[in-house]
Design a protein around this motif. Structure first.
Motif, mmCIF file in Angstrom:
data_model
loop_
_atom_site.group_PDB
_atom_site.id
_atom_site.type_symbol
_atom_site.label_atom_id
_atom_site.label_comp_id
_atom_site.label_asym_id
_atom_site.label_seq_id
_atom_site.Cartn_x
_atom_site.Cartn_y
_atom_site.Cartn_z
ATOM 1 N N THR A 54 45.169 32.996 42.169
ATOM 2 C CA THR A 54 44.454 31.188 42.909
ATOM 3 C C THR A 54 44.105 31.797 43.935
ATOM 4 O O THR A 54 44.488 32.525 44.703
ATOM 5 C CB THR A 54 45.800 31.074 43.578
ATOM 6 O OG1 THR A 54 46.754 31.983 43.669
ATOM 7 C CG2 THR A 54 46.813 30.334 42.287
ATOM 8 N N GLU A 55 43.277 31.090 44.504
ATOM 9 C CA GLU A 55 42.679 31.025 45.911
ATOM 10 C C GLU A 55 42.368 29.810 46.326
ATOM 11 O O GLU A 55 42.252 28.644 45.387
ATOM 12 C CB GLU A 55 41.198 31.962 46.122
ATOM 13 C CG GLU A 55 40.171 31.416 44.628
ATOM 14 C CD GLU A 55 39.049 32.026 45.043
ATOM 15 O OE1 GLU A 55 37.909 32.560 46.076
ATOM 16 O OE2 GLU A 55 38.251 33.175 43.539
ATOM 17 N N ARG A 85 41.003 27.193 43.166
ATOM 18 C CA ARG A 85 40.349 27.940 41.911
ATOM 19 C C ARG A 85 42.156 27.867 41.664
ATOM 20 O O ARG A 85 42.851 28.392 42.301
ATOM 21 C CB ARG A 85 39.542 28.917 42.249
ATOM 22 C CG ARG A 85 38.096 28.036 42.554
ATOM 23 C CD ARG A 85 37.545 29.381 42.746
ATOM 24 N NE ARG A 85 35.860 28.803 43.145
ATOM 25 C CZ ARG A 85 35.682 29.527 43.100
ATOM 26 N NH1 ARG A 85 35.073 30.980 43.513
ATOM 27 N NH2 ARG A 85 33.752 29.020 43.420
ATOM 28 N N ARG A 86 41.590 28.529 40.089
ATOM 29 C CA ARG A 86 43.510 28.840 40.010
ATOM 30 C C ARG A 86 42.546 29.871 38.252
ATOM 31 O O ARG A 86 41.806 29.415 37.666
ATOM 32 C CB ARG A 86 44.171 28.507 39.443
ATOM 33 C CG ARG A 86 45.754 28.844 38.699
ATOM 34 C CD ARG A 86 46.688 27.571 38.330
ATOM 35 N NE ARG A 86 47.790 28.442 37.595
ATOM 36 C CZ ARG A 86 48.464 28.868 37.831
ATOM 37 N NH1 ARG A 86 48.721 28.868 38.864
ATOM 38 N NH2 ARG A 86 49.383 29.379 37.112
ATOM 39 N N GLY A 113 41.229 28.819 33.389
ATOM 40 C CA GLY A 113 41.290 28.379 34.572
ATOM 41 C C GLY A 113 41.253 27.174 35.299
ATOM 42 O O GLY A 113 40.887 26.641 34.180
ATOM 43 N N ARG A 165 43.057 35.254 48.499
ATOM 44 C CA ARG A 165 43.304 35.040 47.351
ATOM 45 C C ARG A 165 44.300 36.017 47.092
ATOM 46 O O ARG A 165 44.973 36.590 47.933
ATOM 47 C CB ARG A 165 42.245 36.036 46.236
ATOM 48 C CG ARG A 165 40.688 35.692 46.622
ATOM 49 C CD ARG A 165 39.953 36.019 45.453
ATOM 50 N NE ARG A 165 39.038 36.054 45.873
ATOM 51 C CZ ARG A 165 37.724 36.286 46.332
ATOM 52 N NH1 ARG A 165 37.865 37.410 47.031
ATOM 53 N NH2 ARG A 165 35.845 36.042 46.325
ATOM 54 N N GLU A 218 43.577 32.801 34.964
ATOM 55 C CA GLU A 218 44.997 32.999 34.287
ATOM 56 C C GLU A 218 44.679 33.562 33.627
ATOM 57 O O GLU A 218 43.425 33.055 32.754
ATOM 58 C CB GLU A 218 46.445 32.327 34.562
ATOM 59 C CG GLU A 218 46.035 30.637 33.669
ATOM 60 C CD GLU A 218 47.928 30.001 33.361
ATOM 61 O OE1 GLU A 218 48.389 30.033 33.013
ATOM 62 O OE2 GLU A 218 47.255 29.233 34.801
#
Length: 185
Positions: free
Chosen positions: A144-145, A148-149, A172, A119, A151
């Motif tokens: 982020t990972e 996936r995102r 996200g 992450r 914010e």
């Protein structure tokens, strides 16, 4: 006569040294250094909670104030550890502060935290409290990972970012997701 000759020689050497064009003017340093009680290079602090090491904070330069209880830091690197002593995440930032009375830290300027699980969190300011083992911010952030995102503005999380609570403006995206079947119906 000998005394005059020696004095003239010393004056000539002094003038030659003053006219040496190879001497460098003093370099511009941090304004913090002018008012700091103490300056330390390659500083290292252990952030603990009841004797348990929670993080190790390193900085290229530390400027101490308030009877050496507050340090203003430049080029910050912090390693977070789990209760079992395993490395959880690494934080980097341009600047920061460390308060030895409360044991807490603030990181500022291009703050990035990368967890051992991949992450990546980016923000402009982040606070860490080892007493509750929590990182938090009121600033805009991006997490982020792979696939996936997330914010938003403001968050609370553990340093490994397993449990993240967004304060406002959460949005996200996620890659493909699967849902459990409802028993064949």
């Amino acid at each position: 006569m000998m005394y005059r000759l020696a004095s003239l020689s010393l004056c000539a050497l002094f003038l030659a040294a003053c006219n040496n064009s190879k001497t460098q003017p003093p370099s511009a340093g941090s304004a913090l250094a002018d008012s700091a009680d103490q300056v330390m290079f390659n500083a290292r602090f252990n952030l603990t909670d009841n004797g348990l090491m929670r993080a190790q904070l390193q900085a290229e330069r530390a400027y101490f104030f308030d009877e050496s209880t507050r340090a203003e830091l430049e080029t910050v690197n912090t390693t977070f550890f789990s209760a079992g002593g395993e490395k959880e995440a690494l934080l980097t930032a341009r600047r920061g502060s460390y308060n030895s009375r409360g044991g807490n830290m603030v990181a500022r300027g291009n703050v990035v935290v990368i967890s051992e699980t991949g992450r990546r969190l980016s923000t402009q300011e982040l606070r860490y409290d080892p007493g509750v083992n929590e990182v938090q911010s009121d600033s805009a952030f991006v997490l982020t990972e792979p696939g996936r995102r997330l914010e938003g503005v403001g968050f609370r999380a553990d340093p490994n970012m397993n449990n993240v609570r967004v304060l406002k403006g959460a949005r996200g995206s996620a890659g493909e997701t699967t849902t459990p079947s409802d028993g064949g119906q």
